[in-house]
Design an enzyme around this catalytic site. Structure first.
Site: not given
Ligand code: GLU
Length: 490
Positions: A259-260
């Site tokens: 994930s970012k």
């Protein structure tokens, strides 16, 4: 002929996971002398983001995995297409999907659904409350033909839904997962055509993969559970099914889904940070795949020879940035100083104008640090000491087995010797030879001379060796920096 496709939705930047999908599609096409096609899946217009298509194309171009067919470029605010099966932008193919939805309706593989959004919300609420599986409740599955006709002539809004068989199982062999089986009763009656006439992904993907003669559907794990719907559609149409391969998820180091929040996920971020395409491609190829031995360095062409979907792991692949750094350092060292100098120019931005260097001199400067940095973006700062001697503490000039007095004595002698006309070292080897001879002649140890010399030239605790720096700076600048060192020491 083997044909693969990369089918991004233009919802933003190119994710590293999507780069891996595109890469594997590309490799399978290339190793079979087949075609790699790019189709833009923009049926969800609400999620489409302006600029996403050119961004994806640019990132693929940078990575060296350009499509043979489909959307191959972007000019004058529109896509450039190549191939006989277009258009390759799904929003330009609405008629085709409508025709195919009608075929499914005629065959009894799909049905009109007139349920209002309010009713669907109620169904969802009830399912949630009762902890039931979510999905359409089949309300319109068996509507009376007259009711359908009346609704249609009264222009009641409708969608077309897949009439998924509710008994039995759907089985298929995934090239990566092996044999997979889904109970049909749990497969939703998916919307195929929406009220606004746009297809959903499920209808569009099957119709297009067939019409574009795709033989291998390679995509992320998240689509595995949709595949029974797609398989049923192939069967309804009476079409040959492609081979399916679902790629394992990319994971953070803690095994959560990449994930970012835990780091960069956009290919563009890695470009901006100064990673090389060869490094990112090699790294991404190894996310879930390896050749089965200890080789780690693979060019795109080598990957095309050796890659196989059967060797892709079933389980998630950890995204290990240290490995990416390792690849980047490796590939940076493989490039000549001139090549790196060219690639690094954008990272200097406007500053480069102030440096007023000839490109050969600039390449030499870059050569000083090329083997010491991890990314291109680190280079401007790393070579900064060449252009501006940093301010440093006099203490740094004193070698551990030496004293300030000795450092002053040696640097003064060295400066006087260097100041004579006959001493004109040209390159690193020359500097090494001349200064080396001087050290021997003076009966000094290497450390007592080279340590203060290196610090005087770099102004840094750690730096490349003094001969390399001296060769890049040239005799005049070396003399100036020796003078600065002596002032600091006195
Ligand atoms: N448009 C889908 C996506 O962006 C493609 C899925 C597929 O390859 O079938 O993930």
């Amino acid at each position: 002929m083997i044909s693969t496709r990369f089918a991004p939705s233009p919802t933003g930047f190119l994710h590293v996971g999507s780069l891996r999908t595109a890469l594997y599609c590309y490799l399978i096409a290339k190793q079979n002398s087949g075609k790699f096609l790019l189709r833009v899946e923009d049926t969800d217009q609400k999620r489409s983001v302006e600029g996403a298509i050119p961004a994806v194309l640019d990132a693929l171009k940078w990575a060296g995995i350009e499509p043979d067919e489909g959307v191959v470029g972007f000019e004058n605010n529109d896509v450039v297409e190549k191939g006989d099966c277009g258009p390759y932008l799904q929003s330009k193919r609405l008629k085709i999907y409508e025709q195919h939805a009608n075929i499914l309706l005629e065959k009894g593989c799909a049905y009109y659904c007139f349920c209002t959004p309010e009713r669907l919300a109620q169904v969802r609420e009830r399912q949630e409350k009762n902890h039931e599986a979510s999905g359409y409740d089949g309300h319109c599955r068996e509507l009376d033909i007259n009711e359908i006709k009346n609704n249609l002539s009264a222009n009641v809004p409708y969608v077309v839904r897949l009439k998924m068989p509710k008994t039995g199982v759907t089985e298929f062999t995934d090239l990566i997962k092996g044999k997979v089986s889904f109970k049909n009763e749990f497969v939703d009656d998916q919307v195929l055509l929406k009220t606004d006439g746009f297809p959903t992904y499920h209808l569009a993907v099957v119709v297009d993969d067939h019409l574009m003669a795709i033989t291998h559907v390679i995509r992320g794990d998240e689509w595995l559970s949709s595949t029974p719907k797609h398989i049923y559609l192939y069967e309804c149409f009476g079409w040959e099914k492609p081979v399916f391969a679902h790629l394992p998820l990319l994971l953070n180091a803690d095994k959560s889904k990449l994930s970012k929040r835990q780091g960069d996920v956009a290919v563009g971020d890695y470009i901006k940070k100064g990673y090389l395409p060869e490094a990112l491609i090699n790294f991404v190829a190894f996310l879930g795949w390896n050749p089965g031995d200890d080789r780690e360095i693979f060019s795109l062409a080598e990957l095309a020879k050796e890659f196989s979907l059967e060797k892709v792991n079933k389980s998630g692949a950890v995204f290990n940035l240290e490995k990416l750094d390792w690849y980047n350092k490796y590939y940076l060292r493989q490039l000549s100083n001139e090549q790196v100098a060219e690639l690094v120019l954008p990272f200097f931005g406007d500053k480069i104008k102030d440096l007023r260097l000839k490109i050969e001199d600039f390449a030499n400067v870059i050569g000083l640090e090329k083997g010491r940095v991890t990314t291109l973006a680190e280079l401007p700062e790393a070579v900064g000491f060449v252009f501006n001697l940093p301010d440093y503490l006099a203490d740094m000039l004193i070698w551990k087995k030496s004293s300030p007095e000795e450092a002053i004595k040696i640097l003064s002698e060295l400066k006087d010797w260097l100041n004579t006309k006959s001493v004109q070292p040209k390159n690193k080897i020359d500097w090494e030879k001349r200064v080396g001879e001087w050290i021997v002649q003076k009966s000094y140890s290497n450390g007592v001379v080279l340590w203060p010399l290196r610090v005087a030239l770099s102004g840094q605790e750690k730096s490349p060796g003094p001969y390399e720096i001296a060769a890049v700076l040239g005799k005049d600048e070396v003399l100036k920096r020796l003078e600065v060192a002596l002032i600091k020491l006195k």
